[in-house]
Motif scaffolding. Structure first.
Motif, PDB file in Angstrom:
ATOM      1  N   ALA A  51       0.839  -1.206   0.000  1.00  0.00           N
ATOM      2  CA  ALA A  51       0.000   0.000   0.000  1.00  0.00           C
ATOM      3  C   ALA A  51       0.873   1.256   0.000  1.00  0.00           C
ATOM      4  N   LEU A  52       1.944   1.243   0.800  1.00  0.00           N
ATOM      5  CA  LEU A  52       2.858   2.386   0.823  1.00  0.00           C
ATOM      6  C   LEU A  52       3.549   2.561  -0.526  1.00  0.00           C
ATOM      7  N   LEU A  53       3.991   1.448  -1.107  1.00  0.00           N
ATOM      8  CA  LEU A  53       4.653   1.533  -2.405  1.00  0.00           C
ATOM      9  C   LEU A  53       3.692   2.066  -3.461  1.00  0.00           C
ATOM     10  N   LYS A  54       2.456   1.614  -3.413  1.00  0.00           N
ATOM     11  CA  LYS A  54       1.459   2.076  -4.383  1.00  0.00           C
ATOM     12  C   LYS A  54       1.177   3.564  -4.191  1.00  0.00           C
ATOM     13  N   GLN A  55       1.202   4.008  -2.959  1.00  0.00           N
ATOM     14  CA  GLN A  55       0.915   5.402  -2.656  1.00  0.00           C
ATOM     15  C   GLN A  55       2.057   6.318  -3.098  1.00  0.00           C
ATOM     16  N   TYR A  56       3.300   5.882  -2.934  1.00  0.00           N
ATOM     17  CA  TYR A  56       4.439   6.761  -3.167  1.00  0.00           C
ATOM     18  C   TYR A  56       5.151   6.550  -4.504  1.00  0.00           C
ATOM     19  N   LEU A  57       4.801   5.521  -5.260  1.00  0.00           N
ATOM     20  CA  LEU A  57       5.456   5.275  -6.538  1.00  0.00           C
ATOM     21  C   LEU A  57       4.478   5.506  -7.689  1.00  0.00           C
ATOM     22  N   THR A  58       4.985   6.121  -8.755  1.00  0.00           N
ATOM     23  CA  THR A  58       4.172   6.244  -9.961  1.00  0.00           C
ATOM     24  C   THR A  58       4.148   4.887 -10.652  1.00  0.00           C
ATOM     25  N   ASP A  59       3.303   4.770 -11.674  1.00  0.00           N
ATOM     26  CA  ASP A  59       3.203   3.496 -12.395  1.00  0.00           C
ATOM     27  C   ASP A  59       4.529   3.119 -13.047  1.00  0.00           C
ATOM     28  N   GLU A  60       5.219   4.103 -13.637  1.00  0.00           N
ATOM     29  CA  GLU A  60       6.499   3.821 -14.289  1.00  0.00           C
ATOM     30  C   GLU A  60       7.547   3.357 -13.274  1.00  0.00           C
ATOM     31  N   ALA A  61       7.559   3.990 -12.111  1.00  0.00           N
ATOM     32  CA  ALA A  61       8.522   3.611 -11.071  1.00  0.00           C
ATOM     33  C   ALA A  61       8.235   2.193 -10.564  1.00  0.00           C
ATOM     34  N   ARG A  62       6.940   1.861 -10.431  1.00  0.00           N
ATOM     35  CA  ARG A  62       6.595   0.501 -10.000  1.00  0.00           C
ATOM     36  C   ARG A  62       6.977  -0.526 -11.046  1.00  0.00           C
ATOM     37  N   GLN A  63       6.812  -0.170 -12.323  1.00  0.00           N
ATOM     38  CA  GLN A  63       7.219  -1.083 -13.391  1.00  0.00           C
ATOM     39  C   GLN A  63       8.724  -1.310 -13.354  1.00  0.00           C
ATOM     40  N   ARG A  64       9.478  -0.250 -13.123  1.00  0.00           N
ATOM     41  CA  ARG A  64      10.938  -0.386 -13.048  1.00  0.00           C
ATOM     42  C   ARG A  64      11.322  -1.261 -11.851  1.00  0.00           C
ATOM     43  N   LEU A  65      10.664  -1.044 -10.725  1.00  0.00           N
ATOM     44  CA  LEU A  65      10.948  -1.849  -9.537  1.00  0.00           C
ATOM     45  C   LEU A  65      10.581  -3.311  -9.774  1.00  0.00           C
ATOM     46  N   ASN A  66       9.484  -3.558 -10.477  1.00  0.00           N
ATOM     47  CA  ASN A  66       9.108  -4.939 -10.807  1.00  0.00           C
ATOM     48  C   ASN A  66      10.136  -5.587 -11.728  1.00  0.00           C
ATOM     49  N   ALA A  67      10.689  -4.821 -12.661  1.00  0.00           N
ATOM     50  CA  ALA A  67      11.726  -5.357 -13.544  1.00  0.00           C
ATOM     51  C   ALA A  67      12.971  -5.729 -12.740  1.00  0.00           C
ATOM     52  N   VAL A  68      13.314  -4.880 -11.788  1.00  0.00           N
ATOM     53  CA  VAL A  68      14.462  -5.191 -10.923  1.00  0.00           C
ATOM     54  C   VAL A  68      14.152  -6.422 -10.083  1.00  0.00           C
ATOM     55  N   GLN A  69      12.904  -6.529  -9.627  1.00  0.00           N
ATOM     56  CA  GLN A  69      12.484  -7.686  -8.822  1.00  0.00           C
ATOM     57  C   GLN A  69      12.691  -8.989  -9.574  1.00  0.00           C
ATOM     58  N   MET A  70      12.437  -8.964 -10.876  1.00  0.00           N
ATOM     59  CA  MET A  70      12.588 -10.180 -11.679  1.00  0.00           C
ATOM     60  C   MET A  70      14.057 -10.589 -11.810  1.00  0.00           C
ATOM     61  N   SER A  71      14.942  -9.622 -11.939  1.00  0.00           N
ATOM     62  CA  SER A  71      16.345  -9.965 -12.162  1.00  0.00           C
ATOM     63  C   SER A  71      17.147 -10.072 -10.869  1.00  0.00           C
ATOM     64  N   LYS A  72      16.850  -9.193  -9.889  1.00  0.00           N
ATOM     65  CA  LYS A  72      17.598  -9.200  -8.629  1.00  0.00           C
ATOM     66  C   LYS A  72      16.628  -9.057  -7.460  1.00  0.00           C
ATOM     67  N   PRO A  73      16.009 -10.153  -7.029  1.00  0.00           N
ATOM     68  CA  PRO A  73      14.982 -10.056  -5.974  1.00  0.00           C
ATOM     69  C   PRO A  73      15.512  -9.516  -4.646  1.00  0.00           C
ATOM     70  N   ASP A  74      16.737  -9.863  -4.272  1.00  0.00           N
ATOM     71  CA  ASP A  74      17.291  -9.376  -3.000  1.00  0.00           C
ATOM     72  C   ASP A  74      17.490  -7.867  -3.033  1.00  0.00           C
TER      73      ASP A  74
END
Length: 120
Positions: A51-74
């Motif tokens: 909920a905090l991430l959704k509140q403070y991140l734009t859609d593009e920023a969340r997409q970038r974070l999801n891309a990082v999550q796929m390659s480097k989860p830690d």
């Protein structure tokens, strides 16, 4: 024969064994309830974080974070914790857009080690 000492000892052993089994079963039920409570707490914490991430991140920023999550989860988990900490401390005034996310990722990225191999 029901009054023999052997029968009495067997009956006493059966009662003790039954009591031990009941205590063991009660202990297992308690640990299962505790485990369920811990899982529920983890789910609530994860929901709050999302909920905090959704509140403070734009859609593009969340997409970038999801891309990082796929390659480097830690590393993505570390970034998420950092964003949540910044949000909870009140240090985020505006939403984080893609450019700010890139800067944050670059800042938090561990320094890479470079190897220089020379052949003779």
């Amino acid at each position: 024969m029901s009054g023999s000492p052997d029968d009495e000892r067997l009956e006493e052993l059966r009662r003790k064994k039954m009591q031990e089994l009941q205590e063991q079963q009660a202990g297992q039920q308690g640990s299962a309830e505790q485990q369920q409570a811990e899982e529920a707490a983890q789910q609530r914490a994860e929901q709050q974080k999302q909920a905090l991430l959704k509140q403070y991140l734009t859609d593009e920023a969340r997409q970038r974070l999801n891309a990082v999550q796929m390659s480097k989860p830690d590393f993505a988990e570390q970034v998420e914790r950092q964003i949540v900490a910044l949000a909870q401390s009140g240090r985020i005034q505006d939403r984080i857009d893609d450019a700010k996310m890139k800067a944050l990722l670059k800042e938090l990225q561990p320094e890479s080690k470079s190897f220089n191999i020379r052949r003779r």
